[in-house]
Scaffold this active site. Sequence first.
Site, PDB file in Angstrom:
ATOM      1  N   HIS A   5       0.857  -1.271  -0.121  1.00 13.68           N
ATOM      2  CA  HIS A   5      -0.100   0.051  -0.027  1.00 13.68           C
ATOM      3  C   HIS A   5       0.937   1.171   0.052  1.00 13.68           C
ATOM      4  CE1 HIS A   5      -1.835  -3.338   2.313  1.00 13.68           C
ATOM      5  NE2 HIS A   5      -2.807  -3.151   1.750  1.00 13.68           N
ATOM      6  N   ARG A  44      -3.062   3.876  -4.737  1.00 15.45           N
ATOM      7  CA  ARG A  44      -4.630   3.973  -4.536  1.00 15.45           C
ATOM      8  C   ARG A  44      -4.871   5.453  -4.091  1.00 15.45           C
ATOM      9  NH1 ARG A  44      -7.690  -0.612  -2.560  1.00 15.45           N
ATOM     10  NH2 ARG A  44      -6.440  -2.342  -3.000  1.00 15.45           N
ATOM     11  N   GLY A  90      -8.848  14.893  11.964  1.00 15.93           N
ATOM     12  CA  GLY A  90      -9.999  14.646  11.273  1.00 15.93           C
ATOM     13  C   GLY A  90     -11.085  15.517  11.622  1.00 15.93           C
ATOM     14  N   ASP A 204     -20.298  17.877  12.509  1.00 18.08           N
ATOM     15  CA  ASP A 204     -21.860  18.026  12.626  1.00 18.08           C
ATOM     16  C   ASP A 204     -22.080  17.447  13.957  1.00 18.08           C
ATOM     17  OD1 ASP A 204     -20.322  15.539  11.476  1.00 18.08           O
ATOM     18  OD2 ASP A 204     -22.321  14.498  12.042  1.00 18.08           O
TER      19      ASP A 204
END
Length: 235
Positions: A5, A44, A90, A204
């Site tokens: 990866h 990716r 994040g 949110d």
Amino acid sequence: MSTPHNSANKGDIAKTVLMPGDPLRARFIAENYLEDVVCYNEIRNMYGYTGKYKGVPISVQGSGMGMSSIGIYSWELFNVYDVDNIIRVGTAGAIADYVELRDVVIGMSASTDSAYAKQYRLPGTYAPTASWKLLSAAVKAAEAKGSRFHVGNLFSSELFYDDADSLADWKKMNVLAIEMEAASLYMNAARAGKNALTIVTVSDCPLRGLATTAEERQTTFRDMMEIALEAAITL
Ligand code: HPA
């Protein structure tokens, strides 16, 4: 040497890596905050970059969404690339009433509905916990910046679309916010003897039906990034 990866060679990646979920955020951080940037991974499209922030080598790489994805990338960073510190940056949904839109939440611990800990064959439950070194550095940076922030327990969920609607139960246990990555990151760090932290901004409030605009997410993302970068250079 590379992994399935990550095409980086050993030595291409700094000792401290910032991980946003979105690889394009990794590119944004590299382009806006780092100098002398080199891209070390495009497999990716999970872009990874190494550069310098205020003269200190820092890498930034996407993690993808969910504990499985960050589980793969962070395992390789810790165990193949000798990375010492990973700070996830994040977004999260507020759970506790006193956590508001745009607040920063620093994840001291991460409760989870994931089976990730089963691989360790422990005779009980495990409490995925941030590294104190990173946590205290982030708190100092958030205080210096004057941001509104909370420190506490995150809920790392396997589910974004949850048929059972479990948030009210997590709220009873004073969990601050829901996201999907911190728990496996913390377990990988513990298992490797390394350091991890998650810093999120509240995008949110699922229980109150509120959400930030794309523009607000960009601004709060910048505040959180600056906290993470300032913390990273003190390690
Ligand atoms: N659920 C899971 N992850 C999230 C959310 C959410 O409501 N908001 C931001 N990340």
